[in-house]
Write a protein that holds these residues in place. Structure first.
Motif, PDB file in Angstrom:
ATOM      1  N   ARG A 185      10.761   7.717  -4.265  1.00 40.15           N
ATOM      2  CA  ARG A 185      10.145   7.689  -3.029  1.00 40.15           C
ATOM      3  C   ARG A 185      10.096   6.082  -2.290  1.00 40.15           C
ATOM      4  O   ARG A 185      10.162   6.151  -1.146  1.00 40.15           O
ATOM      5  CB  ARG A 185       8.726   8.135  -3.091  1.00 40.15           C
ATOM      6  CG  ARG A 185       7.798   8.120  -1.956  1.00 40.15           C
ATOM      7  CD  ARG A 185       8.500   9.335  -1.131  1.00 40.15           C
ATOM      8  NE  ARG A 185       7.500   9.868   0.174  1.00 40.15           N
ATOM      9  CZ  ARG A 185       8.036  10.103   1.376  1.00 40.15           C
ATOM     10  NH1 ARG A 185       9.143  10.703   1.154  1.00 40.15           N
ATOM     11  NH2 ARG A 185       7.194  10.471   2.333  1.00 40.15           N
ATOM     12  N   PHE A 186       9.893   5.371  -3.350  1.00 42.72           N
ATOM     13  CA  PHE A 186      10.127   3.885  -2.845  1.00 42.72           C
ATOM     14  C   PHE A 186      11.448   3.496  -2.219  1.00 42.72           C
ATOM     15  O   PHE A 186      11.639   3.005  -1.171  1.00 42.72           O
ATOM     16  CB  PHE A 186       9.773   2.814  -4.162  1.00 42.72           C
ATOM     17  CG  PHE A 186       8.244   2.576  -4.298  1.00 42.72           C
ATOM     18  CD1 PHE A 186       7.423   3.037  -3.606  1.00 42.72           C
ATOM     19  CD2 PHE A 186       8.071   2.157  -5.769  1.00 42.72           C
ATOM     20  CE1 PHE A 186       6.122   2.950  -4.031  1.00 42.72           C
ATOM     21  CE2 PHE A 186       6.786   1.927  -5.836  1.00 42.72           C
ATOM     22  CZ  PHE A 186       6.040   2.361  -5.219  1.00 42.72           C
ATOM     23  N   TRP A 218      13.356   5.747  -0.866  1.00 36.46           N
ATOM     24  CA  TRP A 218      13.337   6.209   0.294  1.00 36.46           C
ATOM     25  C   TRP A 218      12.982   5.693   1.482  1.00 36.46           C
ATOM     26  O   TRP A 218      13.532   5.412   2.272  1.00 36.46           O
ATOM     27  CB  TRP A 218      13.015   7.716   0.148  1.00 36.46           C
ATOM     28  CG  TRP A 218      13.095   8.745   1.530  1.00 36.46           C
ATOM     29  CD1 TRP A 218      14.114   9.470   1.507  1.00 36.46           C
ATOM     30  CD2 TRP A 218      12.582   8.730   2.728  1.00 36.46           C
ATOM     31  NE1 TRP A 218      14.222  10.090   2.852  1.00 36.46           N
ATOM     32  CE2 TRP A 218      13.114   9.459   3.505  1.00 36.46           C
ATOM     33  CE3 TRP A 218      11.252   8.367   3.097  1.00 36.46           C
ATOM     34  CZ2 TRP A 218      12.627   9.960   4.691  1.00 36.46           C
ATOM     35  CZ3 TRP A 218      10.759   8.698   4.179  1.00 36.46           C
ATOM     36  CH2 TRP A 218      11.590   9.545   5.093  1.00 36.46           C
ATOM     37  N   TYR A 219      11.922   4.996   1.307  1.00 36.58           N
ATOM     38  CA  TYR A 219      10.998   4.353   2.151  1.00 36.58           C
ATOM     39  C   TYR A 219      11.645   3.030   2.510  1.00 36.58           C
ATOM     40  O   TYR A 219      11.990   2.856   3.743  1.00 36.58           O
ATOM     41  CB  TYR A 219       9.423   3.959   1.631  1.00 36.58           C
ATOM     42  CG  TYR A 219       8.486   5.211   2.066  1.00 36.58           C
ATOM     43  CD1 TYR A 219       8.219   5.375   3.404  1.00 36.58           C
ATOM     44  CD2 TYR A 219       7.713   5.717   1.149  1.00 36.58           C
ATOM     45  CE1 TYR A 219       7.312   6.203   3.683  1.00 36.58           C
ATOM     46  CE2 TYR A 219       6.771   6.443   1.489  1.00 36.58           C
ATOM     47  CZ  TYR A 219       6.720   7.006   2.764  1.00 36.58           C
ATOM     48  OH  TYR A 219       5.803   7.930   3.050  1.00 36.58           O
ATOM     49  N   LEU A 220      12.380   2.306   1.610  1.00 36.11           N
ATOM     50  CA  LEU A 220      12.912   1.133   1.890  1.00 36.11           C
ATOM     51  C   LEU A 220      14.389   1.521   2.768  1.00 36.11           C
ATOM     52  O   LEU A 220      14.467   0.576   3.455  1.00 36.11           O
ATOM     53  CB  LEU A 220      13.384   0.641   0.399  1.00 36.11           C
ATOM     54  CG  LEU A 220      12.294  -0.071  -0.332  1.00 36.11           C
ATOM     55  CD1 LEU A 220      13.018  -0.631  -1.654  1.00 36.11           C
ATOM     56  CD2 LEU A 220      11.796  -1.451   0.566  1.00 36.11           C
ATOM     57  N   ASP A 221      14.605   2.534   2.574  1.00 29.03           N
ATOM     58  CA  ASP A 221      16.115   2.951   3.403  1.00 29.03           C
ATOM     59  C   ASP A 221      15.510   3.277   4.968  1.00 29.03           C
ATOM     60  O   ASP A 221      16.455   3.389   5.831  1.00 29.03           O
ATOM     61  CB  ASP A 221      16.568   4.195   2.813  1.00 29.03           C
ATOM     62  CG  ASP A 221      17.580   3.836   1.725  1.00 29.03           C
ATOM     63  OD1 ASP A 221      18.061   2.873   1.729  1.00 29.03           O
ATOM     64  OD2 ASP A 221      17.891   4.665   0.923  1.00 29.03           O
ATOM     65  N   THR A 222      14.103   3.267   5.056  1.00 25.30           N
ATOM     66  CA  THR A 222      13.737   3.551   6.591  1.00 25.30           C
ATOM     67  C   THR A 222      13.517   2.341   7.218  1.00 25.30           C
ATOM     68  O   THR A 222      13.477   2.365   8.318  1.00 25.30           O
ATOM     69  CB  THR A 222      12.593   4.609   6.415  1.00 25.30           C
ATOM     70  OG1 THR A 222      11.594   3.792   5.945  1.00 25.30           O
ATOM     71  CG2 THR A 222      12.831   5.941   5.882  1.00 25.30           C
ATOM     72  N   TYR A 223      13.459   1.240   6.704  1.00 25.57           N
ATOM     73  CA  TYR A 223      12.988   0.113   7.476  1.00 25.57           C
ATOM     74  C   TYR A 223      14.054  -0.489   8.319  1.00 25.57           C
ATOM     75  O   TYR A 223      15.402  -0.323   7.689  1.00 25.57           O
ATOM     76  CB  TYR A 223      12.435  -1.108   6.293  1.00 25.57           C
ATOM     77  CG  TYR A 223      11.324  -0.534   5.672  1.00 25.57           C
ATOM     78  CD1 TYR A 223      10.340   0.441   6.360  1.00 25.57           C
ATOM     79  CD2 TYR A 223      10.998  -0.942   4.200  1.00 25.57           C
ATOM     80  CE1 TYR A 223       9.393   0.920   5.591  1.00 25.57           C
ATOM     81  CE2 TYR A 223       9.888  -0.522   3.641  1.00 25.57           C
ATOM     82  CZ  TYR A 223       9.011   0.521   4.347  1.00 25.57           C
ATOM     83  OH  TYR A 223       7.924   1.101   3.793  1.00 25.57           O
TER      84      TYR A 223
END
Lengths: 213, 178
Positions: free
Chosen positions: A143-144, A146-151
Motif C-alpha cells: 500500500r505504501f 502504491w501511494y508513493l507511485d501516486t505522488y
C-alpha cells in the motif's frame, strides 16, 4: 512442547545454513536450484501464491543486480577470476531460497508459542511486539508503494534519474515510521493486558479492576 | 482529460463499472463529487480508472485516500526526503507542506477526507489557486466544498444488475445536489 518445537526450528535453520549457505553444498549449482524450487513449493503450500510471489518480487531487484555485476566482472575478468558468473548465479539462487526458507520457518511460530516460552515477561513482550510489527509491516508495504507511485514527482516534472532511489528511500522511511508507531501501540496494549491479567489472577482482584463486573 | 464512456470490468473487486457518457475533466474549474452507496466502487473508480488515466496522460495530481492514517506515513517520508525544512509535527502543517510542495498538481482527489472537516477545508483553501479539478467522495450530508469558481458536478453510482458474479454499476452524471 514449545521448547521442542523451537529446537526443531533452530536445528532446521542450522542445517539449512550449515549445508547450503556456509557448507559443502554451497557451490553445487544443481543442488541450489533444486532447493530453491523446493522452498518455493513449500511456500506455496504453507502460505499463498500471492505471498510467495510477493517474496519473489522482493528478491528480483537484488538477484538481477547480482547477476548484472557478475556478468560485468566476468567479462572484464576482474582480479583474474573467470568464475564470476557462476559465483553470481549461486548467490542469485542462495539469496531467495534462504530468505523464503527463513520466512517459512517463521510462519510456524505462533503467538501462543511465544506466550508459552519460558522466558522473562519483558522479553516475551518484545518478541510478541516484534512479530506483530513484522506481520503488519509486510502487509502495509504494497500500500505504501502504491501511494508513493501516486505522488506528482513520480508522474511528471521530475528527472527520472534517482527517482527510483528516492522512492525506495521514502518506502523504507515510511515503513520505519509506521513500525515505530505500531511497536509503541502494540507494546502499550500488551503491557496493559499483562498488567490486567496479573491483577485479575491475583486473588479476587478481578472484581476490583474489571469495569463490567 | 477524457474518460471514455463504456464498461470497465474489475474482476478482483467483482465490479463492472459502466460509464454512460464520456467524462471530460480539466477544461474549466470543476468540483466532481462521486456519490452512491457503500460498495458500489467509488474508490475503485478512483484507484483503478481515474488515477491510471491521469498517470497515463502525465497529469500531476494529489490523492488523499480513504485510509489516510496509513497514507500519512508516506507523506511524512516523502517530505523528509524532498524538503530542506523540518517536517511539520501537526496535521495542518504537514498538509500545508505537502500541498504547497506539489504546486504542479492540477487535480486533487479526496476520498472521504471530509471525515476531518477542518483539514478538508484547509486543503481547499491552500490549493485553490493551482488546482483545476477537485474529485471528492463524501458521505457527509453537507460535504465540505471548495467554493467558487468550481462548478459542482455529481457522478452518481447506481447498482444495475448482477452479471455472472459481477455487480454491474451504472455511473452517470446527475444534477447538483440540493
Amino acid at each position: 512442547m514449545v521448547l521442542i518445537k523451537f529446537s526443531v526450528l533452530v536445528c532446521m535453520l542450522g542445517l539449512f545454513f550449515g549445508c547450503l549457505v556456509f557448507g559443502p553444498w554451497y557451490a553445487r549449482l544443481d543442488v541450489q536450484a533444486a532447493v530453491l524450487l523446493l522452498v518455493l513449493l513449500a511456500s506455496l503450500w504453507r502460505t499463498t501464491a500471492r505471498e510467495t510471489w510477493g517474496l519473489v518480487k522482493f528478491c528480483i531487484p537484488f538477484v538481477l543486480t547480482l547477476l548484472a555485476f557478475g556478468l560485468l566482472f566476468h567479462l572484464f575478468r576482474l582480479l583474474g577470476r573467470d568464475d564470476w558468473l557462476r559465483d553470481s548465479l549461486i548467490k542469485a539462487l542462495v539469496f531467495p531460497s534462504s530468505l523464503i526458507f527463513l520466512k517459512l520457518l517463521l510462519t510456524f511460530v505462533t503467538y501462543l508459542d511465544l506466550l508459552r516460552l519460558p522466558i522473562a515477561t519483558a522479553r516475551r513482550v518484545d518478541l510478541i511486539t516484534f512479530k506483530a510489527a513484522l506481520s503488519k509491516g509486510g502487509r502495509i508495504m504494497a500500500r505504501f508503494k502504491w501511494y508513493l507511485d501516486t505522488y506528482p514527482g513520480s508522474v511528471a516534472g521530475q528527472p527520472r534519474k534517482g527517482a527510483l532511489l528516492r522512492k525506495y528511500a521514502c518506502l523504507i522511511m515510511a515503513l520505519y515510521l509506521y513500525l515505530y508507531d505500531e511497536i509503541e501501540t502494540s507494546r502499550r496494549v500488551m503491557e496493559n493486558r499483562m498488567r490486567f491479567l496479573s491483577r485479575s489472577t491475583d486473588g479476587g482482584a478481578l472484581e476490583d479492576s474489571h469495569p463490567l463486573i | 482529460m477524457r474518460i471514455l464512456k463504456g464498461s470497465h470490468t474489475l474482476r478482483e473487486r467483482r465490479l463492472k463499472l459502466t460509464l454512460s457518457r464520456d467524462l471530460e475533466l480539466g477544461e474549466r474549474p470543476v468540483w466532481l463529487q462521486l456519490a452512491g452507496a457503500n460498495g458500489l466502487g467509488k474508490t475503485t473508480f478512483i484507484e483503478k480508472i481515474l488515477i491510471p488515466g491521469l498517470k497515463g496522460r502525465k497529469i500531476p495530481f494529489l490523492y488523499l485516500g480513504q485510509d489516510f492514517r496509513t497514507q500519512v506515513y508516506t507523506l511524512k517520508a516523502l517530505l523528509a526526503v524532498e524538503l530542506k525544512d523540518r517536517v511539520a509535527d501537526d496535521m495542518p502543517g504537514l498538509l500545508t507542506q505537502w500541498v504547497t510542495h506539489h504546486r504542479q498538481a492540477k487535480v486533487l482527489i479526496l476520498d472521504e477526507f471530509d471525515k476531518y472537516p477542518a483539514h478538508a477545508q484547509h486543503i481547499f483553501k491552500i490549493s485553490r489557486d493551482f488546482i483545476r479539478t477537485y474529485v471528492t467522495v463524501s458521505h457527509a450530508e453537507q460535504p465540505v466544498s471548495p467554493g467558487a469558481p468550481f462548478d459542482k458536478r455529481v457522478l452518481l453510482f447506481r447498482p444495475a444488475a448482477r452479471e455472472g458474479g459481477l455487480l454491474r454499476v451504472g455511473i452517470e452524471e446527475s444534477g447538483p445536489w440540493s
